[in-house]
Structures are given as structure tokens and as C-alpha cells.
Design an enzyme around this catalytic site. Structure first.
Site, PDB file in Angstrom:
ATOM      1  N   TYR A   9      -1.045  -5.537 -12.076  1.00  0.00           N
ATOM      2  CA  TYR A   9      -1.965  -6.950 -11.207  1.00  0.00           C
ATOM      3  C   TYR A   9      -2.716  -6.569 -10.450  1.00  0.00           C
ATOM      4  O   TYR A   9      -1.838  -6.815  -9.614  1.00  0.00           O
ATOM      5  CB  TYR A   9      -2.108  -8.381 -12.036  1.00  0.00           C
ATOM      6  N   HIS A  39       4.724  -2.145 -20.148  1.00  0.00           N
ATOM      7  CA  HIS A  39       3.807  -2.570 -19.860  1.00  0.00           C
ATOM      8  C   HIS A  39       2.396  -2.399 -21.466  1.00  0.00           C
ATOM      9  O   HIS A  39       1.904  -1.063 -21.182  1.00  0.00           O
ATOM     10  CB  HIS A  39       3.232  -2.953 -18.975  1.00  0.00           C
TER      11      HIS A  39
END
Length: 319
Positions: A56, A120
Site C-alpha cells: 500500500y 498477500h
């Protein structure tokens, strides 16, 4: 704030949790100070689970979050981050990279241990590497005390069947599958409950489909899905309601869903989200909105490699 057990981890987590992707400027440019105030507001109002990732903002979210947490006692929050995804098309689930990633994340976050570490978006990695290197790396980190619990995240529900049929996980993170327009996550609950695997549900707004703002151009949903969601949002507005409020209330109301992540870098927004969970849901409006969304119920989009058996779009239009 209501708290629920996260599988067999022994953790009590807030029904609404904080997704820190916004701190990385994923949705809009933010001022660091605004992001820090948002984190503090969330914790002060009872949220205790925070989820982030080095992906992110290309480490920005973890860096800002680390600064925000510097003044907060470590026992006031459960910290979850991820490893394996580092860019739009950069995935590496090798043992050495994952262990190094965990160390880098801990440094940015200002902690010497992580409560939860997730692989992820595993559907974009090699099935073989995830199972033969990724999971063993997590087990090694847990054994060393660097992490307390581990799991995986991704979009297609099939990835969880693949992994959970081979190995036990402490936690999984699923997104866009328990919301007003898609409740297919419910089909996975019996397996999770049988195995004692904790569940983090993310994106109750379906990555912006269920809001009053324009759907992001990058959103992978079909135009037909977007059109139906717009219709539902417009119906809520015509009744003096906000579909985002209804969506957050709906996702957090189910006691079988331990926690639901929402992401914002605005203190007022996170305050509103928290207050919404404490208000009774408008059952009449809910019924009417679900009826509008019924033609696309469970519709999704493809994600990841074919070897995982990832879902393809389950609905091809034809309103």
C-alpha cells in the site's frame, strides 16, 4: 464497540477494524498528519485491529502507520500486515524474501513482533511456491516469536479451499465476498469454524461499488454490476440514506464474521463508520436494497492464475 473471537487465536477483535491502505494514498493523496489523526481516532473509539501491507503506497502506509502508533501502547492494538506483494505486478513468496519482508515491516511499524502476518494476494503467486516456501516461512517466523499468527489473503474464495485442504491457518483475509451485493463468503464459514480459522472480512463497500462517490476507473467489476450498484446507491439517496452506512452495518452485524475492515484516512469518516455500527439497521431499506441488488448477487470478477482455480465472472449481464 462490539468485540468477537478471532477463530482459535484467543484474540478479541473489534467488529469494525481499520484498513490502513488509505494511509498509503491508495485512494487519494493524503497529508500524513490527517492519516495519523485517523488512526488515533479509530483506536480511541474502540477499534483494536489494524491491517496494512508494504504494497500500500509502496511502503508509505506502513511508514505512516508506524509513526501514528509510536505514541500508542502496544497492548492497545492487534497489528496485521502482509508479505509477498510489493508492487502492482511484483510478487515474491520465496522463503528468504518473506522473512526479510517481515523484518522490514516491523522496522517501519516500530515493533519487534507482528500479531498477524498474511501472504498477500496469493492467487497471483505460484501455487507450488506458496505452499512449499511461503507457508513454511510463516511457520518459521511464528516459531521464532516474530509473529503470533499467520494466514493468507486474496480475492477468489477457491484459494482458501486449496490452502486449507492442505494446511491449518490461524487467519484468512477475504474481501468483496461479504457485502450487500455478494455474500458468497458464507459458504466458506463451515470449514473455517470447523478448523478454528479466524476470519477478517474486508471491503464492505465492494471497493467503492457501494458508495455515493464515482466508482474508481480501475475497478474490475463489469459495467452491468456497476450499473446495478449505482441504482441501489441512488435509491438510498432518494430515501435520505447513505448506502455506505447500510453496507457497513450489514457487514458488521453478522456475529459469525469476526471483524470487517474499512479503510479511510479521514478522522470524521472513521468516526462515522464506528457510530454506524452502533445504530440499528433500517430493515425496510435493507430489504429494498437487497432486492435491487438481487440480479447481481454473488457476481464477481476473475483474479489471479488459473492454477488456483480462481473464480471467473459469475454473471454475464441480462438484467
Amino acid at each position: 464497540m462490539h468485540y468477537r473471537k478471532l477463530g482459535n487465536t484467543g484474540l478479541d477483535v473489534s467488529a469494525l477494524s481499520f484498513g490502513a491502505s488509505s494511509l498509503g494514498g491508495v485512494f487519494r493523496d493524503i497529508q500524513k498528519e490527517e492519516g495519523i489523526r485517523t488512526v488515533h481516532t479509530a483506536i480511541d473509539m474502540g477499534i483494536n485491529l489494524i491491517d496494512v501491507s508494504p504494497y500500500y503506497g509502496l511502503t508509505k502506509a506502513e511508514t505512516v502507520l508506524g509513526e501514528a502508533l509510536r505514541s500508542i501502547p502496544r497492548n492497545r492494538y492487534v497489528l496485521s500486515t502482509k508479505a509477498g506483494r510489493y508492487g502492482q505486478d511484483e510478487f515474491n513468496f520465496s522463503r528468504n524474501r518473506l522473512i526479510r519482508s517481515a523484518e522490514e515491516s516491523m522496522q517501519r511499524l516500530g515493533t519487534d513482533y507482528l500479531d498477524i502476518l498474511l501472504l498477500h494476494d496469493i492467487e497471483f503467486g505460484s501455487l507450488e511456491q506458496v505452499l512449499e516456501e511461503g507457508i513454511p516461512a510463516l511457520e518459521q517466523l511464528k516459531k521464532s516469536g516474530k509473529i503470533r499468527f499467520f494466514g493468507v489473503s486474496g480475492l477468489p474464495l477457491s484459494i482458501f479451499d486449496v490452502v486449507l485442504s492442505r494446511i491449518s491457518l490461524d487467519v484468512i483475509l477475504s474481501y468483496c465476498h461479504y457485502s450487500l451485493n455478494d455474500t458468497t463468503l458464507l459458504g466458506l464459514l463451515p470449514m473455517l469454524e470447523q478448523q478454528g480459522t479466524g476470519l477478517i472480512n474486508a471491503s464492505p463497500l465492494s471497493m467503492g461499488l457501494l458508495s455515493n462517490r464515482d466508482v474508481p476507473k480501475w475497478h474490475p467489476a463489469s459495467e452491468d454490476i456497476k450499473a446495478v450498484c449505482r441504482r441501489a446507491a441512488e435509491y438510498c439517496r432518494s430515501n435520505g440514506a447513505d448506502i455506505a452506512k447500510l453496507a457497513v452495518q450489514y457487514a458488521t452485524a453478522n456475529e459469525r464474521i469476526s471483524t470487517t475492515l474499512v479503510s479511510t484516512a479521514n478522522p470524521e469518516n472513521i468516526r462515522n463508520n464506528i457510530l454506524w455500527t452502533e445504530e440499528p439497521i433500517d430493515e425496510r431499506l435493507l430489504k429494498e436494497v437487497l432486492e435491487i441488488l438481487k440480479p447481481i448477487d454473488g457476481a464477481t470478477w476473475p483474479s489471479g492464475r488459473a492454477e488456483w482455480g480462481g473464480e471467473q465472472a459469475q454473471w454475464n449481464g441480462g438484467l
